[in-house]
Design a protein around this motif. Sequence first.
Motif, PDB file in Angstrom:
ATOM      1  N   ARG A   1      66.682  -6.587  13.753  1.00 34.00           N
ATOM      2  CA  ARG A   1      66.108  -6.776  12.625  1.00 34.00           C
ATOM      3  C   ARG A   1      66.717  -6.818  11.409  1.00 34.00           C
ATOM      4  O   ARG A   1      67.920  -6.102  11.291  1.00 34.00           O
ATOM      5  CB  ARG A   1      65.212  -5.164  12.630  1.00 34.00           C
ATOM      6  CG  ARG A   1      64.238  -5.379  11.402  1.00 34.00           C
ATOM      7  CD  ARG A   1      63.274  -4.234  11.396  1.00 34.00           C
ATOM      8  NE  ARG A   1      62.605  -4.731  12.719  1.00 34.00           N
ATOM      9  CZ  ARG A   1      61.037  -3.884  12.938  1.00 34.00           C
ATOM     10  NH1 ARG A   1      60.985  -2.900  12.213  1.00 34.00           N
ATOM     11  NH2 ARG A   1      60.461  -4.275  13.724  1.00 34.00           N
ATOM     12  N   ILE A   2      66.566  -7.835  10.691  1.00 37.78           N
ATOM     13  CA  ILE A   2      67.332  -7.942   9.304  1.00 37.78           C
ATOM     14  C   ILE A   2      66.578  -7.754   8.320  1.00 37.78           C
ATOM     15  O   ILE A   2      65.090  -8.142   8.144  1.00 37.78           O
ATOM     16  CB  ILE A   2      67.636  -9.623   9.483  1.00 37.78           C
ATOM     17  CG1 ILE A   2      68.656  -9.802  10.652  1.00 37.78           C
ATOM     18  CG2 ILE A   2      68.517  -9.970   8.069  1.00 37.78           C
ATOM     19  CD1 ILE A   2      70.025  -9.256  10.594  1.00 37.78           C
TER      20      ILE A   2
ATOM     21  N   PHE B   1      62.631  -8.885   9.314  1.00 31.75           N
ATOM     22  CA  PHE B   1      62.191  -9.813  10.354  1.00 31.75           C
ATOM     23  C   PHE B   1      63.027  -9.445  11.591  1.00 31.75           C
ATOM     24  O   PHE B   1      64.272  -9.004  11.392  1.00 31.75           O
ATOM     25  CB  PHE B   1      62.124 -11.342  10.010  1.00 31.75           C
ATOM     26  CG  PHE B   1      63.535 -11.783   9.774  1.00 31.75           C
ATOM     27  CD1 PHE B   1      64.380 -12.299  10.479  1.00 31.75           C
ATOM     28  CD2 PHE B   1      64.215 -11.852   8.563  1.00 31.75           C
ATOM     29  CE1 PHE B   1      65.748 -12.859  10.610  1.00 31.75           C
ATOM     30  CE2 PHE B   1      65.496 -12.336   8.024  1.00 31.75           C
ATOM     31  CZ  PHE B   1      66.203 -13.012   9.156  1.00 31.75           C
ATOM     32  N   ASP B   2      62.330  -9.749  12.576  1.00 28.54           N
ATOM     33  CA  ASP B   2      63.102  -9.689  14.175  1.00 28.54           C
ATOM     34  C   ASP B   2      63.496 -10.964  14.537  1.00 28.54           C
ATOM     35  O   ASP B   2      62.731 -12.089  14.518  1.00 28.54           O
ATOM     36  CB  ASP B   2      62.192  -8.992  15.022  1.00 28.54           C
ATOM     37  CG  ASP B   2      61.895  -7.538  14.624  1.00 28.54           C
ATOM     38  OD1 ASP B   2      62.768  -6.879  13.930  1.00 28.54           O
ATOM     39  OD2 ASP B   2      60.913  -7.242  14.788  1.00 28.54           O
TER      40      ASP B   2
ATOM     41  N   GLU C   1      65.659  -0.711  14.042  1.00 24.72           N
ATOM     42  CA  GLU C   1      64.276  -1.249  14.363  1.00 24.72           C
ATOM     43  C   GLU C   1      63.226  -0.287  13.822  1.00 24.72           C
ATOM     44  O   GLU C   1      62.135  -0.728  13.561  1.00 24.72           O
ATOM     45  CB  GLU C   1      64.152  -1.149  15.978  1.00 24.72           C
ATOM     46  CG  GLU C   1      64.861  -2.551  16.439  1.00 24.72           C
ATOM     47  CD  GLU C   1      64.587  -2.610  17.891  1.00 24.72           C
ATOM     48  OE1 GLU C   1      63.673  -1.844  18.489  1.00 24.72           O
ATOM     49  OE2 GLU C   1      65.474  -3.370  18.709  1.00 24.72           O
ATOM     50  N   ALA C   2      63.737   0.978  13.539  1.00 17.66           N
ATOM     51  CA  ALA C   2      62.670   1.916  12.887  1.00 17.66           C
ATOM     52  C   ALA C   2      62.439   1.592  11.418  1.00 17.66           C
ATOM     53  O   ALA C   2      61.304   1.914  10.611  1.00 17.66           O
ATOM     54  CB  ALA C   2      63.182   3.345  12.827  1.00 17.66           C
TER      55      ALA C   2
ATOM     56  N   SER D   1      58.482   1.828   5.099  1.00 21.28           N
ATOM     57  CA  SER D   1      59.638   2.750   4.750  1.00 21.28           C
ATOM     58  C   SER D   1      59.690   2.787   3.393  1.00 21.28           C
ATOM     59  O   SER D   1      60.625   3.687   2.881  1.00 21.28           O
ATOM     60  CB  SER D   1      60.969   2.155   5.539  1.00 21.28           C
ATOM     61  OG  SER D   1      60.986   2.117   6.888  1.00 21.28           O
ATOM     62  N   ALA D   2      59.138   1.990   2.488  1.00 19.08           N
ATOM     63  CA  ALA D   2      59.340   2.232   1.116  1.00 19.08           C
ATOM     64  C   ALA D   2      58.576   3.434   0.517  1.00 19.08           C
ATOM     65  O   ALA D   2      57.625   3.812   0.850  1.00 19.08           O
ATOM     66  CB  ALA D   2      58.733   1.005   0.154  1.00 19.08           C
TER      67      ALA D   2
END
Length: 255
Positions: free
Chosen positions: A2-3, A63-64, A96-97, A103-104
Amino acid sequence: MRIALGIEYDGTDFLGWQRLSHGRTVQGELERALSAVAAQPVTVNCAGRTDAGVHGRCQVVHFDTTAQRALRGWVLGGCANLPPGVAVLWAQEVPEAFHARFSARSRRYRYTILNRPVRAALDARYVTWERQPLDAGRMHAAAQALLGEHDFSAFRAVSCQASHPRREMLAIGVRREGEQVIVEVEANAFLHHMVRNIVGSLLPVGRGERPVEWMAELLAGRDREVAGPTAPATGLTFIGPRYEAHWGLPAEVSQ
């Protein structure tokens, strides 16, 4: 893998962030560019969608991918395949979490008003012009009524698809810098057109047409038809989200 990426864009020539079946969007151009770098389809998730004409100082996406690329490759390759109005600022591998949206902890916007008798030429894409003198102090005082968790129905677009109108305003300020009046807001999340509707209601206060107490009255009344008009998209910039420091993202989006 994940990037996460930081994205900057001039929204003037796009139909907004979200990918559409017709017309150019920031998401569409970014996914096209990243897919070219990865040599496979890439789909991105963003921290906060923006409307047509709204700019992004540091939008965050994730994105993954199974493509093995150096972080520098995502930045340089992305920029090489993007139109001039969009750039990748940085790339960071994340757990990946992590999710750019969920998450923001908060989002930040800035609205810039050029307050002078003559319209803008050089900055016309990035400011809204108001020829009548504005009292930034009155606008700031009025805006403080919006701090805290409230029902923001008075500043919610009819087309808003959010499940409820309650949001927590963490910070809001209005200041003058020379010929510009700048409105900055931070909230846990925003309703559709919420910032532009707030600015549209602060302008009559700044012009002296409404009392400072009017913003509190609008908030309590929860009636969009009574509040001020929606301010233009020009002048609005999504400064970016904030995340907890443990995600390891650059300082501009961490707290």
